[in-house]
Design an enzyme around this catalytic site. Structure first.
Site, mmCIF file in Angstrom:
data_model
loop_
_atom_site.group_PDB
_atom_site.id
_atom_site.type_symbol
_atom_site.label_atom_id
_atom_site.label_comp_id
_atom_site.label_asym_id
_atom_site.label_seq_id
_atom_site.Cartn_x
_atom_site.Cartn_y
_atom_site.Cartn_z
ATOM 1 N N GLY A 1 -2.456 1.000 7.484
ATOM 2 C CA GLY A 1 -1.787 1.230 6.216
ATOM 3 C C GLY A 1 -0.321 1.567 6.430
ATOM 4 O O GLY A 1 0.077 2.063 7.486
ATOM 5 N N CYS A 2 0.495 1.305 5.418
ATOM 6 C CA CYS A 2 1.931 1.546 5.557
ATOM 7 C C CYS A 2 2.236 3.034 5.734
ATOM 8 O O CYS A 2 2.943 3.429 6.670
ATOM 9 C CB CYS A 2 2.691 0.964 4.372
ATOM 10 S SG CYS A 2 2.071 1.470 2.752
ATOM 11 N N TYR A 3 1.687 3.879 4.857
ATOM 12 C CA TYR A 3 1.878 5.319 5.021
ATOM 13 C C TYR A 3 1.260 5.799 6.331
ATOM 14 O O TYR A 3 1.820 6.654 7.030
ATOM 15 C CB TYR A 3 1.239 6.078 3.865
ATOM 16 C CG TYR A 3 2.052 6.146 2.595
ATOM 17 C CD1 TYR A 3 3.382 6.565 2.608
ATOM 18 C CD2 TYR A 3 1.490 5.815 1.363
ATOM 19 C CE1 TYR A 3 4.120 6.650 1.437
ATOM 20 C CE2 TYR A 3 2.223 5.903 0.184
ATOM 21 C CZ TYR A 3 3.537 6.319 0.233
ATOM 22 O OH TYR A 3 4.261 6.409 -0.927
ATOM 23 N N ALA A 4 0.081 5.242 6.658
ATOM 24 C CA ALA A 4 -0.605 5.669 7.881
ATOM 25 C C ALA A 4 0.233 5.365 9.117
ATOM 26 O O ALA A 4 0.323 6.181 10.039
ATOM 27 C CB ALA A 4 -1.972 4.994 7.975
ATOM 28 N N ALA B 1 3.476 5.179 9.390
ATOM 29 C CA ALA B 1 4.604 6.099 9.462
ATOM 30 C C ALA B 1 4.167 7.514 9.824
ATOM 31 O O ALA B 1 4.949 8.286 10.390
ATOM 32 C CB ALA B 1 5.358 6.099 8.127
#
Length: 323
Positions: A120-123, A125
């Site tokens: 995931g994108c947030y994950a 980062a």
């Protein structure tokens, strides 16, 4: 380099991630893109035929549809490799987690994998700065982690994009002009992979925010130095992360100098847009440390990461069409 082209099929080619993957593949020297007729995008038999014809299949679908697509692979099919951009398989131990930079063996594991889950994108980062610090014994596994993230509205999907781009939105959606917290029950879909991949004993508190710009993302993690396993300063943490990610193509620890990291005294979450870069920053003082990672939620947070994994799985230079 190969003497043939690989057949690539994007299942879910009309979505935001699918469109970006196709854009990146158009100029790829070693791929042939398999296309499905528009009126057959949801036709089971047509999809199954293309899936089983491909060397690599990208799944840019809702979770249930991704699971269904995997079930379409014929039992005797030993050549089709899957790269899933959905949430469906990210914590499945039978799938390889697609952050090539995360461990010394990650690229080899991805290269040998038949099933890779795009993080995931947030994950991404969150995990990039946290994994080395937990794995290295600096942050305790039972640390009460709190983080927040901010992203452009493209990360919320096609319906949100349409709403934010509505010319009458000021009348229809007056609050869309402001940043807005969501997932206030603290059950964001990326939290399970954040906890599992970092190796945390307890799930982090994660607070995401959607804002009125199209793409670009940052995640900020706050740490109390008194709760860490050893006495470290922000400079110590910066050096540790810099050494860990030295010489990576797409992950870089930025200079330990706020004057070089800020834009008119503010942090810029969109500086990695239209790239496959993830940039890690360390700020703080002797008592508190702030880790911030920025990336393009449609780049290293989705389509760029997917294509990077594809290149590795096909034995190609991982940077092809990404630089």
């Amino acid at each position: 380099m190969p003497t043939k082209k690989f057949n690539i099929y994007v299942d879910g080619q009309a979505g935001t991630t699918g469109l970006r993957i196709n854009e990146r593949l158009v100029n790829h020297p070693y791929v042939n893109i398999l296309k499905i007729d528009e009126d057959k995008r949801k036709d089971y038999d047509a999809r199954k035929e293309l899936i089983n014809s491909a060397d690599i299949v990208f799944l840019c679908l809702p979770d249930v549809a991704s699971i269904e697509a995997v079930s379409m692979i014929n039992p005797d099919n030993t050549h089709t490799k899957i790269i899933d951009a959905s949430t469906a398989h990210r914590t499945n131990p039978n799938w390889t987690y697609g952050i090539p930079e995360l461990t010394p063996t990650a690229r080899q594991e991805i290269a040998q994998s038949m099933r890779t889950a795009v993080p995931g994108c947030y994950a991404s980062a969150f995990i990039l700065p946290m994994y080395p610090l937990v794995n290295g014994g600096i942050i305790p596994k039972d640390y009460p982690v709190t983080a927040h993230g901010i992203s452009g509205y493209s990360g919320a999907g096609k319906s949100a994009i349409a709403e934010y781009n509505d010319p009458n939105r000021s009348n229809l959606f007056p609050t869309y002009d402001t940043p807005r917290h969501y997932a206030l029950g603290l059950h964001h879909k990326h939290i399970p992979e954040m906890q599992q991949k970092v190796g945390l004993t307890y799930a982090p508190i994660f607070s995401p925010i959607i804002a009125d710009y199209y793409e670009g993302l940052e995640v900020a993690i706050q740490l109390h130095t008194r709760l860490l396993n050893k006495k470290v300063t922000p400079a110590d943490v910066h050096k540790y992360l810099s050494d860990y990610y030295a010489n990576q193509n797409f992950v870089k620890v930025m200079p330990f100098n706020p004057s070089q990291c800020l834009d008119s005294n503010f942090f810029n979450p969109i500086a990695c847009n239209n790239t496959n870069k993830a940039e890690i920053f360390v700020f703080g003082n002797d008592d508190q440390i702030m880790l911030i990672t920025r990336l393009d939620n449609l780049g290293k947070g989705a389509s760029g990461a997917a294509v990077q994994n594809m290149n590795i799985m096909l034995g190609l230079d991982e940077t092809l069409t990404l630089i």
